[in-house]
Each structure stands twice: as structure tokens, then as C-alpha cells.
Write an enzyme that holds these catalytic residues in place. Structure first.
Site, mmCIF file in Angstrom:
data_model
loop_
_atom_site.group_PDB
_atom_site.id
_atom_site.type_symbol
_atom_site.label_atom_id
_atom_site.label_comp_id
_atom_site.label_asym_id
_atom_site.label_seq_id
_atom_site.Cartn_x
_atom_site.Cartn_y
_atom_site.Cartn_z
ATOM 1 N N TYR B 106 -7.126 7.699 14.671
ATOM 2 C CA TYR B 106 -7.004 8.037 15.998
ATOM 3 C C TYR B 106 -7.791 9.296 16.312
ATOM 4 C CZ TYR B 106 -4.343 3.849 17.332
ATOM 5 O OH TYR B 106 -3.901 2.590 17.573
ATOM 6 N N GLU B 199 13.564 -0.471 -7.274
ATOM 7 C CA GLU B 199 12.690 -1.173 -6.548
ATOM 8 C C GLU B 199 13.047 -1.508 -5.317
ATOM 9 O OE1 GLU B 199 10.994 -4.821 -7.942
ATOM 10 O OE2 GLU B 199 10.408 -5.451 -5.984
ATOM 11 N N ASP B 251 12.259 -6.191 -10.113
ATOM 12 C CA ASP B 251 12.540 -7.451 -10.367
ATOM 13 C C ASP B 251 12.081 -7.827 -11.566
ATOM 14 O OD1 ASP B 251 14.199 -7.631 -8.049
ATOM 15 O OD2 ASP B 251 12.631 -8.283 -6.563
#
Lengths: 508, 363
Positions: B106, B199, B251
């Protein structure tokens, strides 16, 4: 039982007015204006003075009739050569009477157009035509006429002679007709615009039934050289023509007959032709039997020793006037014009003039705008069937950097002693190979010039965009670098900006 | 009590950044002053120029360079944007402000050199990283993603208004966000002797509740999926400056594996940067073998999972014996398991049984 009757030419056209362009009330009003304007332009050509034409169309039954067709008065005045007093009744009251039977290029067709309009007016309104004319002598003549359709003769209702103090010259025709102006209006205005384009030395004023004034002002007083009359060329004659010549000839041997009656046939040519045809030089042409005439015509077409017809009988507009006309009516950004060398088809000489224009007042359509002219007459109907349109459609325009969204107009002008119209309606030109080839080459020539212009324009635009980009970003780089480096004064980038300017002094 | 007082790295870095940017500005300035179109030379980031360095154990850029010149009409816009980004970064550093990638996007509009989209803006920032050799975090430009840390570490802020203020990272039970302020802080003292990166948020909270930081004397870091660069840099600092070993729990699937790998060896996208990797960090689980050994509830591998495993198998970062073994195991059992799968043995099983076993195994 079948009865046979002879009908007069006027009667014939009365019964077959469709073929002369009087099919509907709107078409009739368009054709009437067109025929009379063309007569006026021809008359001005004969007088060698820049035409000044005034057209006024007013509605007679102004009150609401509820019908689409109305009765109009059409008045057309010109500053042409004028019609000699003794010819006025026949010129305006007799079909197939006219000054256009010799071989030279004129706008009108068979001396049919103007009278046909008057005839149409008479049969739809039962009112006489008023004609006022002077050839610039001390008198003007004013006639009130009707046509005796069955006998093809003018009936003079009134005749006045005025003194012509101001030595006015020209013709004014006024008559009533039934028509549908509002439906015809777009075509009429388009016709006048295109006429103004192809006749840039004419002033044309039109007052329409709503009282609106349309003025087309001349951009030059220069006129194209008038066409010369010529003899028929041997390739272009038919049995009927020879038959007539044989009846009127004053020559008593075939050598003189060939040499004197035909275009570009020298004594030597005549001699070798007669030898080729196996006809004695000394034979009296009046004694030619019908089968000999047929043979003569056939041999004329077979003999390849005749010179091609020259084009002095043609009156092309010329590149300069063509340019003037297009600049005047379309105000294009770019224009290229080309006049081809004279060529022939079937013994008829012709010249093709082409022009291509880009930008300005040419509208952006999905297709190229085509202006077609034949002997300086705009052709407005049946565009899709016309040879020029076919030629244009067959070309690969991308080769010339032309894209469909570009505002492009192409003008094709064909001048000939005999324009190869495909139908009696005389609105589009047939695919004669010779004519088609000339049109193709003419368009290619101007298209190549357009291509050069478009290439340059693209380049200049690209360069302008380039410069814009550099002028936008370099100062920013300078500013941020100055800040980063902790300096006070920005570096001078004018030198850098100057070095990307590849072109100078291009117009905006 | 182990206490470390670290030298003021953050201040040092800020000086270096500003010096580097000033040098860039001066180079461009002089080029223009000498009537030359300004140009920049930098290492090429094209695929052909990205190599895996076994010594550094991360991706690096090769010798190929690209030259961007303002003379080139196609270069001048990105060129201007890079110079602007440099200007913007120096403004941030001078005013000691931080910003985000979205901010950068921006902010450019105010200078009438708007970016077409966020990816273009991000790519310009990457260009600036390549030109200067500093990461965007060094320029105080941060991504939006945030992760967190919890544990016995006291830091001292360097951000304006907080200079000298210290914080114990155990003071908030949800953990402390690894944002610009934490990234630029200095380490004061710690009693921890290891870092455990996790995680998923659920497990991170469970570990705090179960006082894993105390039981295992560890700093706990939530990566929240793929670790943001600021977090990777933070882990790198914990490893380098405090010499703490790092253990990563994800995982048990190819995606989890890769989260660990990016912390360890970095990504090809950051081949132009250093100090984002922790080559000695360990992936401690969940392994494919764990799925078998602990009889974890599992899901079948999808086609995408399998395709990904085959890609990883060929990846130079996965050359190690452990990685190859686990990839093959995943492919043979065709199963995957989430960290939460341990809950089948009760909520504390993972902390009481699995974690100590794995820490031991991978240490």
C-alpha cells in the site's frame, strides 16, 4: 387471341419503372434527386464552370395524412450550360432524348434519368413540370410541360420568355412527386455527402422538408479536364452499331470506313485488318450483306493488331481533386490516392482511381468503410455484391498493419465509357477480370502507403510511451537514491532523458 | 543459574542495514551524476542458479548474476520499485518503525509507483534482499503470520519505547507472539537447555499445561504450520547465540516432515539469505515408524501425499539416512498420523511417554 402492339419508350418505362430505380416511394424520391443532381453536374461540366446546385424538397400535403408517403415538390437549380430553348420540351418531356449518345464519359445514363423522374412525378401526381433555362443569352425560357406517355411526346401547357438582364445561365426544374422522404433521408444525405466528396469543386445546397439546410461547400474551383468525344473502338462494337454506321456512312470504300469511323485505326492498321478479315479494301460498305457484317464484327474482335483505346474520352477526377474531396468531407489524419494507367475491357477504356484514408471523421466500425464511385456517381446500394468490396474482402489486411477496429475508408472510382454494371439498377459493378485486377492493384498501392504511415505512427507512439516511462521513473530513482545516499542535491538526469529521445519535432 | 548477557546484536544489525542502503544509494547517485543510466547487479534467483550446499546444509545461489538497468524500458519500473523499497526500508530503520508486506504494497501507492498485486510487491522486497544480502526482517518488514514462544527466557526489547525493558517469556500462559519486537530483542538470560518446536497450537497449549518447559527444561515454540521466516531466524538465534539444541515435532506426514526440513535447511525461495536455517535441529517426530511402533490411529495417504513423498525422496535436503528411511516407511505403510493421535492413550501420554523417548532417541 394474342394481340401485338407497339409501345413508346415512355410507355415502356412507365410500365417498367422498377428497373430505372423507382421501386418504392422512398427509392423514387432518392432516385429523382440523384438523376437531376447528376444532370446538373454534367451541365456544369459542359459549361466548364464549378457547379452551384440548389435542391429544395418540400411537402405539399403538409397536414397529417396518416400515410407514410406524401406529395412533395422537388426543385433543382443549377448554373450549368442551360438547355437551348428549342430543345427544352424534348429534353424534359420525351424519354430517351438527350445529349448523351456519343462516346464520352458522363454521369447520366441513357438520357433516361431526369425525364424518368419527371415521368414518375406525372404519373403519381398528375401535375406538370416547370422548367426554366437559359444558355446565358439575353432571354430565359420558362415552360410548363406534361408528357404524352403513349406517344412519348412533350405537351407544352405554357411557355414564357423573360428578359435575362443579368445574363443568368442554368436550368431550374420543378415538379411534384409522391414519395417517402423520411425513409429515404439517410440515403439522400449520404448521397449528397459522397457527391460532395467526389465533386470537391461543387457547391451543393439542400433544403429538406423539415426546413433543415445542408450545405456542402466547394474546397476548390479547379475542375478536372472535360472528356473528349471519341469514335467507337473496334473491340467494343456490335452488329447493330455497324448496321447503323453502314446506313449513314459517307465513305465509299472499306479502307476509309475502317479508318474514319473507328478509334485508333490508322490507314495501315485498317489495311492489315482488312487483309486479315479477307475483306476487299475497295468494297463499298453500303453493300455489306448481313452475314458480312456479322463476319466483320467477329473478325474485329479476333484481330489483335488494333491499338488499345486511349483514355482521352475519360474524365477521371485526378489524384489532387480526389485528395481535396476526401480531405474536405472526411478530414482524415492520413490519406493516400492513386490513379491507375488507363486500361481496357472489351474495347472500352477505363481508369481506376483509389484512395485510402485513416482517422479524422471516419467512424470506427468493425469493418473498412467503402466508398464506391462510377463516373463520379456514388454507388450506395448492393455494396456486398460490388467488385471493389469483394476485392477488399479478399485482401489480407493484417499485412498492411490494418486491424478491423481502425477508422479506415477506401474509395474506388471507376471511369469508363461503359461501366460494367451487373444489373439495370446500376448500383454495383461486375467482376470483370481486367477491372478487378486494376482495382486490386490500385488498392494495394494505397494500402502500402497506409502501411508505411501506420508503421511510423506505431513507432512514434511507442517512442512517446518510452519517453513517458523514462520521464516518470528516472526522477523517482534520482530522488530515492539522493535520499538513500544522504545527499542534498539530486543528480542531473536531463542528459539521460535527452538520450532516450529518438525522435524530435513530431507533431502531437 | 545459567545467565548470558549477549552483545547488542540488534543495534549492530541496524547500523549495518543503514550503511548498506546508503552504499546502494551512493552507487546509483554516482552513476546518474556521471551521466550513466543507473544499474544494479545481483545474483540470479532463477531455478538454474539455485544449488544445495552440503557444507552450509541449505540452498544457496550460484555465480550467475543479473544486471538490472534503468536504460532498459522493461527494467525501469521494477528498478524504480527496488530503489523505492530501499528508501522505504531506510525510512523504517531510521525511524525505528516496523512494517508488513501488506504495508509495503500500500505504501508504494503514495509514491505513484503502485504494485500490480501483492506478489509483485513481495518479489520486489525479495529483490532488495538479494541486492543487499539482508533479509526483509532486517529491514523491519514482517509477514502477517505470527507464531509464539513460551519458556524460561528473558529478553530485552530494542524497539522504541521499550528499550531496556525486559520480559520473561513465561509471563503469559498463551505464550508470547514472535513479532517484530521479539525478533529484534536481545537475549538476557535463560535456564533452558533445549528448544522444542511444535507444529500445532493445540499441542503447544497442552505442553504448556503439562509444564513440559519445566519437566524438560525447554523453550516451547509454536510454528503454526510452516514456520514464518522471523520464527526460523529466531530459532537460528536461539541455536547459535544460546547454543540450545532444537527438536521439532510435526504431524506424521510429508507436509509435517517438510515443516521440520524448512526450519533445518531452509527453502529454495530464501537461497539468497543466510541465518534462517538451523542445520543441527532435529526432527523428532511424528515419524512413520512411530505410527507403527506406537500403533497410532492413522489415515491413508492420499495420492497428493504420495506424489509429495516421491518429490521429497529426490530432494537433496532429504539425503540423510533418517529422512530416506522415513520416506520409504511412509510409502510402505501408506499411512499418516496427526500429533493429536496420541490422545487415544490419554491426554498426558504424549508428554509422559512419547516425548522423553523421542528426545532421547534424537539427541
Amino acid at each position: 387471341m394474342v394481340t401485338f402492339e407497339e409501345i413508346s419508350p415512355a410507355d415502356f418505362f412507365y410500365r417498367n419503372r422498377d428497373i430505372a430505380g423507382f421501386t418504392s416511394p422512398s427509392r423514387a424520391i432518392f432516385s429523382s434527386i440523384r438523376e437531376l443532381v447528376e444532370n446538373s453536374l454534367d451541365a456544369a461540366d459542359v459549361a466548364s464552370s464549378p457547379p452551384q446546385i440548389y435542391i429544395r424538397l418540400s411537402q405539399e400535403d403538409a397536414e397529417e395524412t396518416g400515410l407514410e408517403t406524401g406529395v412533395y415538390t422537388l426543385r433543382i437549380g443549377d448554373n450549368g450550360s442551360g438547355v437551348p430553348a428549342r430543345h427544352i420540351p424534348s429534353a424534359f418531356g420525351q424519354v430517351l432524348f438527350g445529349s448523351k449518345y456519343k462516346l464520352k464519359q458522363t454521369r447520366g445514363t441513357f438520357g433516361l434519368g431526369g425525364t424518368m423522374a419527371i415521368l414518375y412525378g406525372q404519373i403519381t401526381t398528375h401535375k406538370p413540370v416547370k422548367v426554366k433555362s437559359s444558355t446565358g443569352t439575353s432571354k430565359t425560357y420558362e415552360y410548363k410541360l406534361t408528357i404524352d406517355i403513349q406517344r412519348n411526346r412533350p405537351i407544352i401547357l405554357d411557355r414564357k420568355i423573360h428578359r435575362n438582364k443579368k445574363q443568368w445561365r442554368g436550368t431550374i426544374v420543378e415538379f411534384s412527386l409522391e414519395g417517402d422522404y423520411f425513409r429515404a433521408m439517410p440515403k439522400i444525405l449520404e448521397y449528397l455527402k459522397q457527391t460532395a466528396l467526389v465533386t470537391p469543386y461543387a457547391n451543393i445546397t439542400f433544403v429538406d422538408p423539415r426546413g433543415r439546410l445542408y450545405v456542402f461547400t466547394r474546397a476548390t474551383t479547379k475542375m478536372p479536364p472535360p472528356p473528349k468525344e471519341t469514335l467507337p473502338h473496334p473491340y467494343g462494337v456490335d452488329v447493330e452499331t455497324i448496321q447503323r454506321l453502314v446506313c449513314v456512312t459517307k465513305f465509299r470504300n472499306m479502307l476509309d470506313f475502317m479508318h474514319k469511323h473507328f478509334h485508333r485505326v490508322s490507314e495501315n492498321r485498317a489495311r492489315s485488318f482488312l487483309e486479315f478479315a479477307g475483306i476487299s479494301e475497295r468494297k463499298d460498305p453500303r453493300k455489306l450483306k448481313p452475314h458480312e457484317i456479322v463476319k466483320l464484327v467477329r473478325m474485329m474482335k479476333k484481330f489483335n493488331g488494333f491499338f488499345p483505346p486511349d483514355a482521352s474520352c475519360l474524365s477521371p477526377l485526378g489524384e489532387e481533386l480526389l485528395k481535396t474531396g476526401i480531405l474536405k468531407e472526411l478530414k482524415p489524419e492520413f490519406i493516400a490516392v492513386s490513379q491507375r494507367n488507363p486500361a481496357t475491357y472489351s474495347g472500352h477504356p477505363f481508369i481506376v482511381e483509389t484512395a485510402i484514408a485513416y482517422g479524422g471523421e471516419i467512424p470506427k466500425k468493425d469493418d473498412i468503410l467503402v466508398y464506391r464511385f462510377a463516373n463520379r456517381i456514388p454507388l450506395l446500394y448492393d455494396e456486398a455484391s460490388d467488385v471493389s468490396v469483394r476485392v477488399i474482402k479478399s485482401m489480407n489486411w493484417r499485412r498492411y498493419k490494418v486491424t478491423p477496429d481502425m477508422p479506415i475508408a477506401i474509395l474506388v472510382h471507376l471511369c469508363s465509357t461503359k461501366v460494367p454494371y451487373k444489373t439495370v439498377g446500376k448500383e454495383f459493378i461486375a467482376d470483370r477480370p481486367e477491372v478487378k485486377g486494376e482495382i486490386l492493384n490500385g488498392i494495394r498501392e494505397v494500402a502500402r502507403q497506409l502501411q508505411r504511415f501506420l508503421t511510423k505512427k506505431e513507432y512514434v507512439q511507442k517512442e512517446k510511451r518510452r519517453l513517458t516511462i523514462f520521464s516518470k521513473y528516472l526522477p523517482k530513482i534520482a530522488r530515492f537514491s539522493t535520499d538513500l545516499a544522504g545527499k542534498e542535491k539530486e543528480p542531473n538526469i536531463e542528459v539521460l532523458l535527452g538520450s532516450v529521445k529518438k525522435f524530435e519535432g513530431e507533431e502531437d | 543459574m545459567k545467565e548470558k548477557k549477549i552483545e547488542s546484536l540488534a543495534k549492530e544489525k541496524r547500523r549495518e542495514v543503514l550503511k548498506n542502503l546508503r552504499g546502494l544509494g551512493a552507487r546509483l547517485y554516482n552513476q546518474m551524476d556521471n551521466g550513466v543510466f543507473p544499474w544494479i547487479k545481483m545474483p540470479s534467483r532463477s531455478i538454474e542458479n539455485i544449488f544445495y550446499s552440503p557444507e552450509l546444509r541449505q540452498y544457496i545461489l550460484g555465480d550467475k548474476t543479473v544486471q538490472r538497468s534503468a536504460r532498459n524500458i522493461r527494467h525501469i519500473r521494477p528498478f524504480t520499485q527496488v530503489v523505492w523499497a530501499g528508501y522505504f526500508a531506510s525510512e523504517l530503520a531510521r525511524n525505528r518503525k516496523t512494517s508488513t508486506l501488506r504495508d509495503v504494497y500500500y505504501s508504494a501507492q503514495a509514491y505513484e509507483i503502485p504494485f500490480k498485486d501483492q506478489p509483485e510487491s513481495n518479489s520486489i522486497i525479495t529483490d532488495l534482499e538479494t541486492v543487499t544480502g539482508f533479509s526483509r526482517e532486517d529491514f523491519n518488514v514482517f509477514p502477517e503470520e505470527r507464531s509464539a514462544i513460551f519458556g524460561d527466557l528473558t529478553i530485552e526489547y530494542t524497539v522504541p519505547g521499550y528499550e531496556g525493558k525486559q520480559l520473561d517469556l513465561m509471563s503469559h500462559p498463551d505464550g508470547v507472539m514472535i513479532g517484530p519486537a521479539l525478533t529484534s530483542s536481545e537475549f538476557v538470560k535463560t535456564k533452558a537447555d533445549k528448544v522444542i518446536a511444535i507444529e500445532k497450537g493445540g499441542l503447544f497449549t497442552r505442553f504448556i499445561e503439562e509444564r513440559v518447559h519445566k519437566k524438560f527444561n525447554a523453550l516451547l515454540i509454536l510454528t503454526a504450520g510452516q514456520a514464518p521466516r522471523a520464527t526460523r531466524h529466531f530459532i537460528h538465534r536461539l541455536n547459535k547465540e544460546l547454543k540450545l539444541p532444537v527438536f521439532i515435532f510435526t504431524d506424521g506426514d510429508p507436509w509435517g516432515m517438510h515443516i521440520a526440513m524448512v526450519i533445518i535447511s531452509g527453502s529454495a525461495n530464501a537461497a539468497h539469505l543466510r541465518e534462517l536455517t538451523t542445520p543441527d535441529a532435529k526432527w523428532s517426530g511424528v515419524w512413520a515408524t512411530d505410527i507403527v511402533d506406537y500403533k497410532l490411529p492413522s489415515d491413508a495417504l492420499t495420492e497428493v501425499d504420495i506424489k509429495r513423498l516421491h518429490e521429497l525422496e529426490r530432494d537433496p535436503r532429504y539425503k540423510g539416512e533418517l529422512w530416506q528411511r522415513e520416506i520409504k516407511k511412509f510409502l510402505s505403510i501408506k499411512k499418516k498420523a496427526e500429533q493429536e493421535a496420541f490422545s487415544r492413550y490419554g491426554l498426558t501420554y504424549i508428554v509422559d511417554e512419547y516425548l522423553p523417548a523421542k528426545l532421547k532417541e534424537t539427541n
